[in-house]
Design a protein around this motif. Structure first.
Motif, PDB file in Angstrom:
ATOM      1  N   ARG A  40       0.928  -1.193  -0.030  1.00 17.95           N
ATOM      2  CA  ARG A  40      -0.067  -0.052  -0.090  1.00 17.95           C
ATOM      3  C   ARG A  40       0.825   1.132   0.017  1.00 17.95           C
ATOM      4  O   ARG A  40       0.740   2.198  -0.793  1.00 17.95           O
ATOM      5  N   ALA A  41       1.953   1.333   0.699  1.00 17.87           N
ATOM      6  CA  ALA A  41       2.763   2.319   0.868  1.00 17.87           C
ATOM      7  C   ALA A  41       3.519   2.788  -0.565  1.00 17.87           C
ATOM      8  O   ALA A  41       3.571   3.912  -0.889  1.00 17.87           O
ATOM      9  N   ASP A  42       3.836   1.591  -1.011  1.00 19.92           N
ATOM     10  CA  ASP A  42       4.562   1.958  -2.278  1.00 19.92           C
ATOM     11  C   ASP A  42       3.625   2.172  -3.797  1.00 19.92           C
ATOM     12  O   ASP A  42       3.879   2.347  -4.603  1.00 19.92           O
ATOM     13  N   GLY A  43       2.142   1.562  -3.340  1.00 17.74           N
ATOM     14  CA  GLY A  43       1.258   1.825  -4.389  1.00 17.74           C
ATOM     15  C   GLY A  43       1.558   0.434  -5.476  1.00 17.74           C
ATOM     16  O   GLY A  43       1.386   0.864  -6.788  1.00 17.74           O
ATOM     17  N   THR A  44       1.876  -0.623  -5.037  1.00 17.69           N
ATOM     18  CA  THR A  44       2.049  -1.536  -5.912  1.00 17.69           C
ATOM     19  C   THR A  44       1.183  -2.929  -5.730  1.00 17.69           C
ATOM     20  O   THR A  44       1.004  -3.088  -4.333  1.00 17.69           O
ATOM     21  N   VAL A  45       0.827  -3.611  -6.652  1.00 16.96           N
ATOM     22  CA  VAL A  45       0.050  -4.937  -6.538  1.00 16.96           C
ATOM     23  C   VAL A  45       0.830  -5.930  -7.355  1.00 16.96           C
ATOM     24  O   VAL A  45       0.801  -5.712  -8.437  1.00 16.96           O
ATOM     25  N   LYS A  46       0.772  -7.079  -6.807  1.00 15.12           N
ATOM     26  CA  LYS A  46       1.499  -8.115  -7.568  1.00 15.12           C
ATOM     27  C   LYS A  46       0.163  -9.127  -7.706  1.00 15.12           C
ATOM     28  O   LYS A  46      -0.535  -9.577  -7.111  1.00 15.12           O
TER      29      LYS A  46
ATOM     30  N   ALA B 108      -6.136  -5.646 -10.181  1.00 10.16           N
ATOM     31  CA  ALA B 108      -5.298  -4.608  -9.688  1.00 10.16           C
ATOM     32  C   ALA B 108      -5.846  -3.295  -9.420  1.00 10.16           C
ATOM     33  O   ALA B 108      -5.653  -2.778  -8.313  1.00 10.16           O
ATOM     34  N   LYS B 109      -6.672  -2.812 -10.169  1.00 11.75           N
ATOM     35  CA  LYS B 109      -7.254  -1.519 -10.079  1.00 11.75           C
ATOM     36  C   LYS B 109      -8.168  -1.415  -8.787  1.00 11.75           C
ATOM     37  O   LYS B 109      -8.124  -0.691  -8.200  1.00 11.75           O
ATOM     38  N   GLN B 110      -9.034  -2.303  -8.767  1.00  6.86           N
ATOM     39  CA  GLN B 110      -9.798  -2.486  -7.369  1.00  6.86           C
ATOM     40  C   GLN B 110      -9.014  -2.578  -6.262  1.00  6.86           C
ATOM     41  O   GLN B 110      -9.370  -1.946  -5.179  1.00  6.86           O
ATOM     42  N   ARG B 111      -7.996  -3.302  -6.246  1.00  5.86           N
ATOM     43  CA  ARG B 111      -6.961  -3.434  -4.878  1.00  5.86           C
ATOM     44  C   ARG B 111      -6.475  -1.883  -4.835  1.00  5.86           C
ATOM     45  O   ARG B 111      -6.530  -1.430  -3.564  1.00  5.86           O
ATOM     46  N   CYS B 112      -6.106  -1.314  -6.094  1.00  5.63           N
ATOM     47  CA  CYS B 112      -5.509  -0.002  -5.814  1.00  5.63           C
ATOM     48  C   CYS B 112      -6.531   1.159  -5.270  1.00  5.63           C
ATOM     49  O   CYS B 112      -6.281   1.841  -4.289  1.00  5.63           O
ATOM     50  N   ALA B 113      -7.913   0.804  -5.859  1.00  9.38           N
ATOM     51  CA  ALA B 113      -8.864   1.840  -5.692  1.00  9.38           C
ATOM     52  C   ALA B 113      -9.333   1.697  -4.199  1.00  9.38           C
ATOM     53  O   ALA B 113      -9.371   2.816  -3.306  1.00  9.38           O
ATOM     54  N   ALA B 114      -9.047   0.355  -3.448  1.00  6.70           N
ATOM     55  CA  ALA B 114      -9.252   0.060  -1.959  1.00  6.70           C
ATOM     56  C   ALA B 114      -8.317   0.859  -1.157  1.00  6.70           C
ATOM     57  O   ALA B 114      -8.508   1.283   0.006  1.00  6.70           O
ATOM     58  N   TRP B 115      -7.065   1.360  -1.710  1.00  7.48           N
ATOM     59  CA  TRP B 115      -6.147   1.935  -1.049  1.00  7.48           C
ATOM     60  C   TRP B 115      -6.237   3.641  -1.531  1.00  7.48           C
ATOM     61  O   TRP B 115      -5.311   4.308  -0.738  1.00  7.48           O
ATOM     62  N   GLY B 116      -7.155   3.906  -2.248  1.00  8.71           N
ATOM     63  CA  GLY B 116      -7.549   5.448  -2.470  1.00  8.71           C
ATOM     64  C   GLY B 116      -6.859   5.710  -3.698  1.00  8.71           C
ATOM     65  O   GLY B 116      -6.819   6.989  -4.072  1.00  8.71           O
TER      66      GLY B 116
ATOM     67  N   THR C  95      -1.760   4.315  -9.539  1.00  6.89           N
ATOM     68  CA  THR C  95      -1.437   5.616 -10.045  1.00  6.89           C
ATOM     69  C   THR C  95      -2.653   6.848  -9.600  1.00  6.89           C
ATOM     70  O   THR C  95      -3.741   6.215  -9.171  1.00  6.89           O
ATOM     71  N   GLY C  96      -2.437   7.938  -9.726  1.00  2.22           N
ATOM     72  CA  GLY C  96      -3.333   8.950  -9.133  1.00  2.22           C
ATOM     73  C   GLY C  96      -2.893   9.109  -7.714  1.00  2.22           C
ATOM     74  O   GLY C  96      -2.476   8.176  -6.841  1.00  2.22           O
ATOM     75  N   THR C  97      -3.335  10.396  -7.209  1.00  4.46           N
ATOM     76  CA  THR C  97      -2.948  10.689  -5.997  1.00  4.46           C
ATOM     77  C   THR C  97      -3.860   9.899  -4.824  1.00  4.46           C
ATOM     78  O   THR C  97      -5.210   9.911  -4.905  1.00  4.46           O
ATOM     79  N   PRO C  98      -3.249   9.426  -3.853  1.00  5.01           N
ATOM     80  CA  PRO C  98      -4.153   8.463  -2.969  1.00  5.01           C
ATOM     81  C   PRO C  98      -4.854   9.432  -2.021  1.00  5.01           C
ATOM     82  O   PRO C  98      -4.226  10.551  -1.704  1.00  5.01           O
ATOM     83  N   ILE C  99      -5.921   9.157  -1.533  1.00  5.06           N
ATOM     84  CA  ILE C  99      -6.730   9.614  -0.705  1.00  5.06           C
ATOM     85  C   ILE C  99      -6.015   9.372   0.726  1.00  5.06           C
ATOM     86  O   ILE C  99      -5.836   8.345   1.080  1.00  5.06           O
ATOM     87  N   ALA C 100      -5.935  10.646   1.403  1.00  6.00           N
ATOM     88  CA  ALA C 100      -5.225  10.525   2.899  1.00  6.00           C
ATOM     89  C   ALA C 100      -5.947   9.669   3.691  1.00  6.00           C
ATOM     90  O   ALA C 100      -7.193   9.519   3.744  1.00  6.00           O
ATOM     91  N   SER C 101      -5.492   8.791   4.616  1.00 12.80           N
ATOM     92  CA  SER C 101      -5.950   7.820   5.531  1.00 12.80           C
ATOM     93  C   SER C 101      -6.696   8.660   6.636  1.00 12.80           C
ATOM     94  O   SER C 101      -5.925   9.537   7.054  1.00 12.80           O
TER      95      SER C 101
END
Length: 108
Positions: free
Chosen positions: A31-37, A59-67, A101-107
């Protein structure tokens, strides 16, 4: 008799070497690096047919869950032997890494 055995072995080889549909599943990331394997496995006599659109959507769904808004593959894949015998490797895992990609929403 020998000809019949040869034909049978050939038929078995053809049937086991058929295309095999594979689904990419999330196997890691950060999540911190914004990567999904995303990975899939296949065996010695399989010809994997990978649905890359499904993998990208997951992968997009996983990234979306992280903002994050999107996910893009880094390009390329890594292939690792996960089961070997005295005659060599007979099962592999292939991993494709995606960058969120895209700016993550702050936790909160």
């Amino acid at each position: 008799m020998k000809m019949k055995t040869t034909i049978m072995l050939g038929a078995v080889a053809i049937l086991t070497a058929c295309a095999s549909p594979k689904k990419l599943v999330a196997t890691g990331g950060s999540r911190a690096d914004g990567t999904v394997k995303m990975s899939y496995e296949y065996g010695l006599f399989e010809t994997p047919q990978v649905n890359t659109l499904q993998g990208a959507a997951t992968a997009k769904q996983r990234c979306a869950a992280w903002g994050y808004k999107e996910a893009e593959p880094f390009g390329g894949a890594t292939k690792k032997c996960i089961n070997s015998s005295s005659s060599g490797c007979n099962r592999w895992m292939v991993t494709i890494e995606y960058q969120c990609t895209g700016t993550p929403i702050a936790s909160r």
